[in-house]
Design a protein around this motif. Structure first.
Motif, PDB file in Angstrom:
ATOM      1  N   LEU A 220       0.820  -1.208   0.000  1.00  0.00           N
ATOM      2  CA  LEU A 220       0.000   0.000   0.000  1.00  0.00           C
ATOM      3  C   LEU A 220       0.856   1.260   0.000  1.00  0.00           C
ATOM      4  O   LEU A 220       0.425   2.314  -0.468  1.00  0.00           O
ATOM      5  CB  LEU A 220      -0.940   0.000   1.216  1.00  0.00           C
ATOM      6  CG  LEU A 220      -2.078  -1.014   1.170  1.00  0.00           C
ATOM      7  CD1 LEU A 220      -2.901  -0.944   2.452  1.00  0.00           C
ATOM      8  CD2 LEU A 220      -2.975  -0.795  -0.043  1.00  0.00           C
TER       9      LEU A 220
ATOM     10  N   TYR B  92       0.509   5.289  -1.669  1.00  0.00           N
ATOM     11  CA  TYR B  92       0.233   6.411  -0.779  1.00  0.00           C
ATOM     12  C   TYR B  92       1.098   7.636  -1.047  1.00  0.00           C
ATOM     13  O   TYR B  92       0.845   8.692  -0.488  1.00  0.00           O
ATOM     14  CB  TYR B  92       0.388   5.971   0.675  1.00  0.00           C
ATOM     15  CG  TYR B  92      -0.735   5.080   1.156  1.00  0.00           C
ATOM     16  CD1 TYR B  92      -1.890   4.902   0.387  1.00  0.00           C
ATOM     17  CD2 TYR B  92      -0.649   4.417   2.376  1.00  0.00           C
ATOM     18  CE1 TYR B  92      -2.913   4.083   0.826  1.00  0.00           C
ATOM     19  CE2 TYR B  92      -1.682   3.602   2.813  1.00  0.00           C
ATOM     20  CZ  TYR B  92      -2.806   3.429   2.042  1.00  0.00           C
ATOM     21  OH  TYR B  92      -3.825   2.631   2.484  1.00  0.00           O
TER      22      TYR B  92
ATOM     23  N   LEU C 292      -5.185   0.085  -6.177  1.00  0.00           N
ATOM     24  CA  LEU C 292      -5.271   0.387  -4.753  1.00  0.00           C
ATOM     25  C   LEU C 292      -6.454  -0.282  -4.053  1.00  0.00           C
ATOM     26  O   LEU C 292      -6.281  -0.896  -2.996  1.00  0.00           O
ATOM     27  CB  LEU C 292      -5.297   1.905  -4.550  1.00  0.00           C
ATOM     28  CG  LEU C 292      -5.510   2.409  -3.112  1.00  0.00           C
ATOM     29  CD1 LEU C 292      -4.517   1.790  -2.144  1.00  0.00           C
ATOM     30  CD2 LEU C 292      -5.431   3.932  -3.079  1.00  0.00           C
TER      31      LEU C 292
ATOM     32  N   THR D 262      -5.708  -4.078  -3.791  1.00  0.00           N
ATOM     33  CA  THR D 262      -4.549  -4.349  -2.930  1.00  0.00           C
ATOM     34  C   THR D 262      -4.892  -4.082  -1.466  1.00  0.00           C
ATOM     35  O   THR D 262      -4.452  -4.808  -0.563  1.00  0.00           O
ATOM     36  CB  THR D 262      -3.347  -3.505  -3.382  1.00  0.00           C
ATOM     37  OG1 THR D 262      -3.021  -3.860  -4.737  1.00  0.00           O
ATOM     38  CG2 THR D 262      -2.131  -3.743  -2.498  1.00  0.00           C
ATOM     39  N   TRP D 263      -5.681  -3.027  -1.222  1.00  0.00           N
ATOM     40  CA  TRP D 263      -6.145  -2.757   0.145  1.00  0.00           C
ATOM     41  C   TRP D 263      -6.940  -3.947   0.673  1.00  0.00           C
ATOM     42  O   TRP D 263      -6.754  -4.382   1.820  1.00  0.00           O
ATOM     43  CB  TRP D 263      -7.013  -1.496   0.152  1.00  0.00           C
ATOM     44  CG  TRP D 263      -7.557  -1.140   1.500  1.00  0.00           C
ATOM     45  CD1 TRP D 263      -6.983  -0.341   2.448  1.00  0.00           C
ATOM     46  CD2 TRP D 263      -8.818  -1.571   2.047  1.00  0.00           C
ATOM     47  NE1 TRP D 263      -7.797  -0.261   3.556  1.00  0.00           N
ATOM     48  CE2 TRP D 263      -8.919  -1.003   3.336  1.00  0.00           C
ATOM     49  CE3 TRP D 263      -9.854  -2.385   1.569  1.00  0.00           C
ATOM     50  CZ2 TRP D 263     -10.031  -1.223   4.161  1.00  0.00           C
ATOM     51  CZ3 TRP D 263     -10.950  -2.612   2.394  1.00  0.00           C
ATOM     52  CH2 TRP D 263     -11.035  -2.033   3.659  1.00  0.00           C
TER      53      TRP D 263
END
Length: 379
Positions: free
Chosen positions: A113, A117, A137, A140-141
């Protein structure tokens, strides 16, 4: 017994960790690496080695849903080992385990992550909206939220251990195969065409968080030094910009097995990681390349690097070209001191970051898992 290693993108440099795991496990188990590839071929440095790859062309959602069953079938080992908590590796592993019950190990070598970011709030919003990317994202989160569903965890840094738990298995190198006396330094320097120049080398994939721009600036002021960047894509805009500097030589991607034949030419190896969300959980594999070959190292005080290079490397603050230049200059001006630093680095690598050290952790872990799952099935 067979181990299927599942990589999230076989055309990406993240294949390096999967390749390392395969080499570590190969003496005891049958091993192959499976996964999607989102470009034309397997990542160049891993393509021609001794590891068997089984790649399936990747695509985007919703079409990727049709690829998942194929990947799950290819992951036909008695033990599954997913490289990275990504949907197209760990997610495939979860699906394959559901289809046929067997242990699933998750190996985490980066904080995935963290790559999303950087770039601030609006950059994160844009990545959140990219739902068609199977490794974007939002997905993957979600994969990170499912980490606890693995039957065992291995991690590559202290940060990752604190965040996820698991057994520490840093990047390692075969210190026997990489003994410096096995490689011809004069031939390596001749191949690079550096003459009598003092060589500072960066070897790896030169992304922004690797600090290559800092290194180019730092070496511009070093008298009689050449900076050799090995692993850059020759056609990239960054590589062309670096190569325009008179003191910089850019070499393209090379196979893993050729790394020591290039790295042995270095008088000093530089690993100038920047302090970003990309690097907070990362330990650069190139550190262990240099340590195994007994090369003097200058790096930055980021993540676990100070622990790894304790008493056997030089550390400077990240994103500080002035401090980096001074540290490189000191080692280049003191060949005897640099050689002693390299000797200590190789000794530390052999003791803590060797294939033997990693196998002493991985083999019992996998054997115990396989035995426990066989007993639970009554076999």
């Amino acid at each position: 017994m067979k181990v299927s290693i599942i990589a999230f993108d076989l055309s990406d440099n993240a294949t390096g960790r999967a390749d390392l795991l395969a080499r570590l496990l190969a003496p005891r188990y049958e091993v192959d690496v499976v996964g999607p590839r989102f470009a034309d071929d397997v990542w160049r440095p891993a393509r021609d080695g001794g590891v068997r790859y089984r790649a399936v062309p990747g695509t985007r959602w919703p079409a990727f849903a049709s690829v998942l069953p194929t990947l799950a079938r290819l992951a036909d080992g008695d033990v599954l080992l997913a490289s990275k908590p990504r949907p197209t590796s760990f997610g495939v592993g979860l699906l394959a385990r559901r289809q046929r019950r067997r242990p699933l190990v998750l190996d985490i070598d980066d904080w995935e992550l963290g790559f999303f970011y950087r770039g601030g709030f609006w950059g994160r919003v844009g990545r959140l909206l990219n739902v068609s990317n199977p490794n974007g994202l939002p997905w993957t989160w979600l994969a990170e939220r499912l980490v606890s569903r693995a039957d065992a965890l291995t991690v590559a840094s202290r940060f990752l251990s604190t965040r996820f738990g698991g057994v520490l298995v840093p990047h390692v190198r075969d210190t026997d195969a990489w003994a410096p006396e096995r490689f011809d330094r004069a031939a390596a320097r001749a191949r690079l065409g550096v003459g009598d120049a003092r060589v500072v080398m960066f070897l790896g994939t030169p992304r922004g968080h690797k600090g290559v721009d800092d290194l180019v600036e730092a070496t511009a002021g070093l008298d009689g030094a050449r900076l050799v960047l090995v692993g850059a894509s020759a056609g990239s805009a960054a590589a062309r910009r670096w190569a325009a500097s008179e003191h910089v030589k850019v070499v393209g991607e090379i196979p893993f097995d050729d790394v020591p034949r290039y790295l042995i030419a270095a008088d000093v190896v530089a690993v100038p990681q920047r302090a970003t969300t990309d690097t907070i959980g990362q330990v650069p594999a190139k550190l262990f390349d240099a340590m195994a070959l007994g090369r003097p190292i200058v790096s930055t005080a980021v993540s676990m690097i100070p622990e790894i290079l304790e008493s056997c490397g030089v550390l400077v603050p990240p994103q500080n070209p002035t401090a980096l230049r001074a540290a490189l200059g000191r080692l280049l001006d003191d060949p005897a001191g640099a050689a002693e630093l390299g000797r200590r680095a190789r000794q530390r690598c052999a003791e803590r970051y060797s294939f033997a050290a990693a196998r002493a952790v991985l083999f019992p872990l996998i054997d115990e898992l396989a035995t426990r799952f066989a007993a639970s099935r009554g076999t």
